[in-house]
Design an enzyme around this catalytic site. Structure first.
Site, PDB file in Angstrom:
ATOM      1  N   ASP A 177       8.259   1.784  -5.503  1.00 29.37           N
ATOM      2  CA  ASP A 177       7.949   1.556  -4.082  1.00 29.37           C
ATOM      3  C   ASP A 177       7.273   0.218  -3.773  1.00 29.37           C
ATOM      4  O   ASP A 177       6.321   0.175  -2.971  1.00 29.37           O
ATOM      5  CB  ASP A 177       7.091   2.703  -3.535  1.00 29.37           C
ATOM      6  N   ASP A 196      10.763   4.468  -1.203  1.00 31.59           N
ATOM      7  CA  ASP A 196      10.440   5.487  -0.235  1.00 31.59           C
ATOM      8  C   ASP A 196      11.421   5.231   0.915  1.00 31.59           C
ATOM      9  O   ASP A 196      11.509   4.098   1.418  1.00 31.59           O
ATOM     10  CB  ASP A 196       8.978   5.274   0.206  1.00 31.59           C
ATOM     11  N   HIS A 241      12.600   7.091   4.193  1.00 33.05           N
ATOM     12  CA  HIS A 241      12.422   8.242   5.083  1.00 33.05           C
ATOM     13  C   HIS A 241      13.294   8.164   6.344  1.00 33.05           C
ATOM     14  O   HIS A 241      13.504   7.065   6.876  1.00 33.05           O
ATOM     15  CB  HIS A 241      10.964   8.319   5.541  1.00 33.05           C
ATOM     16  N   SER A 268       6.165  13.780   6.955  1.00 34.81           N
ATOM     17  CA  SER A 268       4.868  13.218   6.538  1.00 34.81           C
ATOM     18  C   SER A 268       4.268  12.291   7.598  1.00 34.81           C
ATOM     19  O   SER A 268       3.158  11.804   7.414  1.00 34.81           O
ATOM     20  CB  SER A 268       5.020  12.440   5.222  1.00 34.81           C
ATOM     21  N   HIS A 278       6.409   5.114   8.067  1.00 38.03           N
ATOM     22  CA  HIS A 278       6.543   4.038   7.086  1.00 38.03           C
ATOM     23  C   HIS A 278       7.873   4.188   6.360  1.00 38.03           C
ATOM     24  O   HIS A 278       8.427   5.280   6.282  1.00 38.03           O
ATOM     25  CB  HIS A 278       5.393   4.083   6.069  1.00 38.03           C
ATOM     26  N   LYS A 287      14.151   8.097  -2.333  1.00 42.28           N
ATOM     27  CA  LYS A 287      13.522   9.426  -2.311  1.00 42.28           C
ATOM     28  C   LYS A 287      12.842   9.643  -0.972  1.00 42.28           C
ATOM     29  O   LYS A 287      12.601   8.684  -0.226  1.00 42.28           O
ATOM     30  CB  LYS A 287      12.494   9.538  -3.437  1.00 42.28           C
ATOM     31  N   GLU A 310       8.327  16.257   1.660  1.00 39.28           N
ATOM     32  CA  GLU A 310       7.679  15.084   1.070  1.00 39.28           C
ATOM     33  C   GLU A 310       8.204  14.923  -0.344  1.00 39.28           C
ATOM     34  O   GLU A 310       8.542  15.916  -1.005  1.00 39.28           O
ATOM     35  CB  GLU A 310       6.158  15.265   1.085  1.00 39.28           C
ATOM     36  N   ALA A 351       2.098   3.729  -4.612  1.00 41.39           N
ATOM     37  CA  ALA A 351       0.652   3.581  -4.719  1.00 41.39           C
ATOM     38  C   ALA A 351       0.163   4.441  -5.879  1.00 41.39           C
ATOM     39  O   ALA A 351       0.684   5.525  -6.101  1.00 41.39           O
ATOM     40  CB  ALA A 351      -0.017   4.032  -3.417  1.00 41.39           C
ATOM     41  N   CYS A 355       2.774   7.978  -5.317  1.00 48.48           N
ATOM     42  CA  CYS A 355       4.111   7.920  -5.922  1.00 48.48           C
ATOM     43  C   CYS A 355       4.082   7.492  -7.384  1.00 48.48           C
ATOM     44  O   CYS A 355       4.891   7.974  -8.181  1.00 48.48           O
ATOM     45  CB  CYS A 355       5.009   7.032  -5.082  1.00 48.48           C
TER      46      CYS A 355
HETATM   47  C1  VGL Z   1       3.594   6.754  -0.852  1.00 39.81           C
HETATM   48  C2  VGL Z   1       2.281   7.702   0.767  1.00 39.81           C
HETATM   49  C3  VGL Z   1       3.391   8.059   1.491  1.00 39.81           C
HETATM   50  C4  VGL Z   1       3.678   6.006  -2.147  1.00 39.81           C
HETATM   51  C5  VGL Z   1       4.721   7.121  -0.157  1.00 39.81           C
HETATM   52  O1  VGL Z   1       4.660   5.261  -2.364  1.00 39.81           O
HETATM   53  O2  VGL Z   1       2.743   6.137  -2.960  1.00 39.81           O
HETATM   54  N1  VGL Z   1       2.387   7.061  -0.404  1.00 39.81           N
HETATM   55  N2  VGL Z   1       4.611   7.767   1.009  1.00 39.81           N
HETATM   56 ZN    ZN Z   2       6.348   8.044   2.186  1.00 37.50          ZN
END
Ligand code: VGL
Ligand code: ZN
Length: 191
Positions: free
Chosen positions: A13, A51, A53, A59, A74, A99, A106, A134, A138
Site C-alpha cells: 500500500d 488498497d 476501495h 470502512s 481513501h 484488496k 474490510e 501502514a 495492512c
Molecule cells: C490501511 C487503514 C485503512 C493500510 C488501509 O494500508 O494499512 N489502513 N485502509
Molecule cells: Zn483501506
C-alpha cells in the site's frame, strides 16, 4: 542476510492517500519510498498490494474516527489517491494485488480474498519480505496472514511506517509480529 531466489518482496500500500497530502496520511509515509527502491533490485519477485476501495466502502466513516472501522474515504479505485507513490520504482513485471474491493468487507491483508498465496506458490516462493504502509494495519495483517499461509515472513522495519494513533501502536505491532514468528530486520542487513 542473503536474499534468495525463493524470496519475494511484498510492498504494501505505498499509495498517495497514505503519504503526506493524502486522505489518510501516515507520518513520514513517503520516507519508505527510497528505502523500498533500494530493496527492489535484490529480489526477483516483487508484489505490490493496493488498497482499492469502492466509493461506498464500509470502512469510510462520516465523520471518521481514524480507527479500525472508521476511516476517511481513501484509496478509491482509479482515483489519484489510490495510485502508487510517484517515486516508487516498481519493475514492469511486479505482481499487483488489489484488496478491499468488496463494499461490505474490510480487508487489511494482501491475502484477504486475493490470489496472492497462489501466485507466490506458483513461483516457488517460500519466504516473503514485507515493507510499506501502514505498520499496524495492512503491513501487520499481511505479515500474520503470510505465516498462516505457510510462508516464512521477514519484516523490513525501516521500510514501514504506521498511522500510530494512539501513539505507540506501530511499535506495539512490531512486537506482536515478532511474537507471532515474524523475523524483523533492517534494510541494511539484506544483500
Ligand atoms: C490501511 C487503514 C485503512 C493500510 C488501509 O494500508 O494499512 N489502513 N485502509
Ligand atoms: Zn483501506
Amino acid at each position: 542476510m542473503k536474499v534468495l531466489p525463493s524470496d519475494a518482496l511484498v510492498v504494501v500500500d505505498v499509495q498517495n492517500d497514505f503519504c503526506p497530502g493524502g486522505a489518510l496520511a501516515v507520518d513520514e509515509g513517503a520516507h519508505v519510498v527510497p528505502v523500498i527502491n533500494g530493496l527492489m533490485p535484490l529480489f526477483q519477485i516483487i508484489v505490490a498490494t493496493r488498497d482499492w476501495h469502492p466509493e461506498d466502502h464500509c470502512s469510510f466513516g462520516d465523520p471518521p474516527e481514524f480507527v479500525d472501522g472508521s476511516w476517511p474515504a481513501h484509496c478509491v479505485a482509479n482515483s489519484p489517491g489510490a495510485e502508487f507513490h510517484g517515486d516508487l520504482e516498481l519493475p514492469g513485471d511486479a505482481i499487483i494485488v488489489d484488496k478491499g474491493t468488496d463494499p461490505e468487507k474490510e480487508a487489511y491483508s494482501g491475502f484477504s480474498e486475493t490470489s496472492l498465496a497462489e501466485q507466490l506458490c506458483a513461483r516457488g516462493i517460500e519466504r516473503i519480505f514485507i515493507c510499506g504502509l501502514a505498520t499496524e494495519y495492512c503491513v501487520q495483517q499481511t505479515a500474520i496472514d503470510g505465516l498462516r499461509n505457510g510462508f516464512k515472513v521477514v519484516l523490513v522495519e525501516n521500510a514501514c511506517r504506521g498511522i500510530n494513533f494512539p501513539p505507540g501502536s506501530a511499535a506495539r505491532a512490531v512486537e506482536e509480529m515478532k511474537a507471532a514468528g515474524v523475523e524483523v530486520h533492517w534494510s541494511r542487513d539484506l544483500e
